[in-house]
Design an enzyme around this catalytic site. Structure first.
Site: not given
Length: 751
Positions: A314-315, A456, A570-571
């Site tokens: 998906w980046d 994630e 995580k982000q």
């Protein structure tokens, strides 16, 4: 401007890092920044885009070609190799203006220099100029040959290899072990002096050199795979390259890169460090970009090796596509078209899990298959594989694909993509997301349950904010495409509804869009809960969590990692949404969520820093924005990234962070956004920047934008078919073809 990223001194322990840092390529092949004497042990690799192989049940990964740059040289019997002889001085570099690698090693009696590149336009051609300059009189001997001893993580992948002289070149053929795809390489060597002999295993050169004399070996290679649409005879191709000569090839290669940089160059004034970092970051993204095809996209680690199975994530849609939309729309079309080409694979994956529509691949490979496995990580304590749910629960990938495709249409106005499969992708993504959803009669709403979002570390959660928002965006894209076809191509819409058997789904999906639950900010605090129950988790800082780590490289996420039962993420998830769609959330909501989630983010992903930089800009938090931007833009320069999760190697370059750095500079500090009423520019330059300039392309109209602390200047391309209209600091602006318009940018107009 030629930017050279140079490493002084020999650091053998840094071979892995420098191989990625000094990467060069042309989108067809990526060549790690290793030396000519290096082999598999030093992680030498020429990674081919779009060619995958599975060996002996291991993970499918991209195939590394035979290395045509391998040189064994001796002078008076002493190896001219840093593996055998300590050089007096040594340096190696990459030139970002033309994607050339170079090295210079002084071995006292002789000095070795080299320069090599993969031609940007003649993408099958690679060239190396290798020189030995004698400090004393002596005999120089070389063996030059394609080397099969290249780095593989789950290989070797080439079988049935044969070497044979042909037409003055050395031809190497092999096939991949899984699908039998042929790899065909031809090498030809031209020397300035001495005697050259072509044998069955390489070129052998011997030359007697006087003190000060130089032996130059120009090495040419042509590389093809049998699946290339333009597959040709590599011997003829390499003969043609040799006739052109190294200097002419380099000159045309350089001109092509100069033209490319004119189309994409972002310039930061008043901050040399940031300008260098951003240019280098963009360079790394460009060398892995498939300018030539829509059959692959940009892998998560670019063309720096086989990490993450060489797959597309998906980046691409969220982090890389924005730069190409605003500067190289044809490349953006290739990236989006790749998803159209893999639609059947996405349909097959949806059926595999019992759903309808298109469930796109989490780790997408060449033909739409998902390279992601159910067990991606080994437990650091027991060595046993851990079940992860990246493949089967990160449903936001289908929403991301739909969003990216619709963004392409909004930016370019190119209806051909909608008519040539794009609308079908939007319909099938909407159908899948509807098929996944749960309707709650007592709440009178649809929910997205048992998913994994952008964060994630927390898998299998309910109503993940990012997932639900992007589902909403995908449904809006579906409705927008249906409305557009109804007005502009009604016959095509009718054909699509009939062929997909979509007429019964249409009203249901429109209802799904209206009644989909998207968590709202708390009316008192402004906070948005990342997923159902997130605020009930243990509240820790990342430092407090790290204090509990027992072994290096412990995986912190599901199923049993330290972060799972905590609020450490995580982000960005919530802040990813507020960064991407700031106009949809009041400033106080954006700030409240930034101040809550940012201190609880562990930054376990290279996708994290750039989003927090963008979010900070949109919140007016300059004290956070610039450091995060610099962190993202220098990620591959400094090597300050994770290389292992558990025992899984995840090193390499970071195209998402590269594209994300562009997003921060242009969409953040430059204030570029595409809203319902068109383009907007609302700059917020960092205090130390005296200027920012960047190219801009929107619906066939081009301009260059120049921003200072007080003004915005728009220079419209004289070839534009009509006037360019946009909003600059809330002021309407129109620039006719060839016209330059300058407007003030009041401080109070900035975010």
């Amino acid at each position: 401007m030629n930017t050279i990223i140079c490493e002084e001194g020999l650091r053998p322990e840094q071979a892995e890092f420098l191989g990625s840092k000094l990467l060069m390529g042309n989108g067809y092949v990526g060549c790690r920044g290793t030396l000519e004497e290096y082999r598999a042990e030093q992680l030498t690799a020429l990674t081919m885009a779009g060619l995958f192989d599975q060996k002996d049940g291991g993970w499918r990964e991209p195939v590394n070609a035979p290395n045509p740059f391998w040189v064994q040289a001796r002078f008076n019997g002493t190896p001219l190799s840093v593996l055998d002889t300590q050089p007096v001085s040594h340096r190696q570099w990459v030139e970002t203006d033309c994607a050339c690698q170079g090295r210079e090693s002084d071995f006292s009696a002789a000095r070795v220099t080299a320069r090599r590149f993969a031609h940007r336009e003649q993408r099958h051609i690679l060239a190396l100029r290798y020189t030995v300059q004698a400090a004393v009189a002596g005999t120089c001997e070389m063996k030059i040959a394609p080397d099969l001893c290249v780095w593989d993580i789950n290989g070797p992948h080439l079988e049935q290899t044969s070497f044979r002289p042909e037409g003055g070149a050395l031809r190497v053929t092999a096939v991949t072990s899984e699908l039998g795809t042929a790899v065909d390489l031809a090498q030809l060597v031209s020397c300035s002096c001495g005697r050259t002999e072509l044998r069955g295993d390489g070129f052998y050169i011997t030359a007697e050199l006087a003190a000060g004399q130089t032996l130059t070996a120009d090495i040419y290679a042509a590389l093809y795979k049998s699946t290339d649409p333009d597959a040709a005879d590599p011997v003829r191709a390499v003969q043609s390259a040799a006739r052109q000569g190294f200097d002419a090839l380099l000159a045309s290669h350089r001109r092509s890169w100069e033209q490319l940089w004119r189309q994409v160059q972002v310039k930061i004034e008043g901050d040399e460090q940031a300008d260098l970092a951003l240019r280098y970051s963009m360079y790394l993204l460009l060398v892995s970009t498939p300018f030539h095809t829509d059959r692959v996209a940009i892998p998560a680690r670019g063309l720096s090796g086989q990490v993450y199975k060489g797959a597309m994530f998906w980046d691409t849609e969220l982090y890389m596509l924005p730069m190409f939309l605003a500067s190289l729309p044809q490349v953006a079309r290739n990236l989006v078209r790749y998803r159209v080409n893999t639609l059947d694979g996405a349909r097959a994956k949806a059926r595999e899990y019992g759903y309808r529509g298109a469930f796109y691949q989490w780790e997408s490979q060449e033909d739409g298959r998902d390279g992601c496995t159910e067990y991606n990580i080994n437990d650091i304590f027991t060595g046993r594989p851990l079940r992860t749910y990246f493949r089967d629960k990160q449903i936001h990938i289908s929403a991301d694909v739909a969003f990216g495709l619709w963004e392409y249409f909004r930016w370019t106005g190119d209806e051909s993509l909608l008519l040539e499969g794009g609308a079908e992708v939007l319909f099938e993504c909407a159908r899948f997301l509807y098929s996944w959803s749960y309707y709650k009669p007592e709440k009178k709403r649809y929910e997205m349950l048992d998913v994994t979002g952008a964060d994630e570390y927390h898998e299998r959660v309910n109503n993940d904010f990012y997932t639900n928002v992007m589902t909403k965006k995908a449904l809006e894209a579906f409705r927008g495409a249906a409305d557009y076809l109804q007005t502009h191509a009604p016959d095509r819409l009718e054909e699509l509804l009939d062929r997909l058997n979509f007429r019964e789904d249409l009203p249901a999906i429109l209802e799904f869009e209206r009644e989909l639950y998207v968590p709202s900010p708390d009316p008192k605090t402004g906070l948005i809960e990342q997923y159902d129950g997130h605020f009930r988790m243990e509240d820790l800082t990342p430092d407090e969590l790290r204090a509990r780590i027992l072994r290096p490289n412990e995986y912190l996420g599901s199923p049993v990692g330290l972060a799972v039962q905590t609020q450490v993420i995580k982000q960005a998830d919530v802040c990813l949404v507020t960064a991407l769609f700031p106009q949809e959330y009041p400033p106080e909501v954006r700030r409240a969520n930034f101040r809550y989630y940012e201190p609880r983010t562990e930054h376990g992903s290279s996708l994290s820093g750039c989003i927090y930089a963008l979010a900070a800009v949109k919140c007016g938090l300059a004290e956070y924005a610039y450091p995060y931007f610099l962190q993202a833009a220098t990620l591959d320069l400094a090597g300050a990234y994770k290389r292992y999760v558990g025992d899984l190697y995840i090193g390499g370059t970071h195209p998402a962070a590269n594209g994300g750095s562009w997003m921060v500079a242009v969409r953040g500090f430059g204030g570029l956004s595409l809203q319902q009423d068109g383009l907007h520019l609302d700059p917020a330059l960092p205090q130390g920047w005296s200027g920012l300039s960047f190219p801009l392309c929107w619906q066939g109209l081009r301009c260059r934008v120049h921003i200072t602390q007080d003004t915005v200047r728009v220079e419209a391309d004289r070839e534009n078919p009509g006037p360019l209209r946009l909003q600059v600091c809330a002021l309407a602006c129109q620039a006719a073809p060839g016209e330059t318009v300058e407007l003030p940018c009041p401080k109070e107009a900035k975010p």
